[in-house]
Write an enzyme that holds these catalytic residues in place. Structure first.
Site, short mmCIF file in Angstrom:
data_model
loop_
_atom_site.label_atom_id
_atom_site.label_comp_id
_atom_site.label_asym_id
_atom_site.label_seq_id
_atom_site.Cartn_x
_atom_site.Cartn_y
_atom_site.Cartn_z
N GLY A 4 26.72 -9.40 22.10
CA GLY A 4 26.43 -10.28 23.13
C GLY A 4 25.06 -10.83 23.01
O GLY A 4 24.74 -11.04 21.91
N CYS A 5 24.38 -10.92 24.09
CA CYS A 5 23.17 -11.48 24.09
C CYS A 5 22.13 -10.55 22.98
O CYS A 5 21.89 -9.57 23.11
CB CYS A 5 22.33 -11.21 25.46
N PHE A 6 21.54 -11.54 22.18
CA PHE A 6 20.81 -10.84 20.92
C PHE A 6 19.49 -10.31 21.45
O PHE A 6 18.94 -9.50 20.93
CB PHE A 6 20.74 -11.81 19.73
#
Length: 202
Positions: free
Chosen positions: A35-37
């Protein structure tokens, strides 16, 4: 005399820098998409034995992906770690327990292919360990839904833009509001219970 002093200086330089080079060569790399890095980077930078975590794009066909144009690339993080302190298998256990591996449509509030999970194996040994870890987790019954996270071979990698690196340090308030609003930690706690965020020093 001059030649002797030169020889001694070369030896001293070798003694000083050879341990550094040896240490650097002993480090290994793991690559995870969760997901969101911003969040994956922050989580793994708080794992003992991890030396660095870099946000980037991988898994797609574009040679120069960017945040605005990354095609089928996933947001991912390249983790450099000391295997004498934390093993790849331990990082896998932490990875599983910091994401929702049952969600095939993204992660938490972030939807779409960009935010799906994946393990990118950098070596054949990593691929075997990752697949064995996934199989063991599937058979354990800990999660009630099928695990959809694929184990893939590492592919072309591009670092994300500078403003994405260490976002949680550069923009702590915005990062906190995003992570809370996305309910990432709430969902992980619901999914994993006491095992949530295993290995991450909060």
């Amino acid at each position: 005399m001059v030649k002797s002093l030169y020889s001694i200086s070369i030896i001293l330089v070798g003694l000083i820098f050879s341990p550094i080079a040896s240490y650097a060569s002993s480090l290994e790399v793991a690559t995870f998409a969760g997901g969101c890095f911003w969040c994956v980077e922050k989580d793994f930078e708080h794992v003992k034995g991890v030396k660095s975590a870099v946000s980037g794009y991988t898994g797609g066909m574009l040679q120069n992906p960017s945040y605005r144009d990354h095609g089928q690339h996933l947001e991912a993080v390249r983790i450099t770690f000391d295997p004498n302190i934390v093993t790849y298998s331990q990082l896998l256990e932490t990875f599983w327990r910091s994401v929702d591996p049952t969600d095939e449509g993204g992660q938490f509030c972030d939807r779409g292919n960009t935010y799906t999970t994946a393990i990118f194996a950098n070596t054949e040994e990593q691929r075997k360990l990752a697949q064995a870890s996934k199989d063991a987790l599937s058979q354990s019954g800990i999660l009630k839904a099928p695990i959809v996270t694929p184990v893939r071979n590492a592919a072309h990698w591009t670092d994300a833009e500078d403003y994405h690196q260490d976002y949680y340090k550069k923009n702590p308030v915005r990062y906190f509001l995003y992570r809370q609003g996305c309910r990432r930690d709430d969902r992980i706690s619901e999914l994993w219970g006491e095992q949530a965020h295993q290995g991450i020093d909060k």
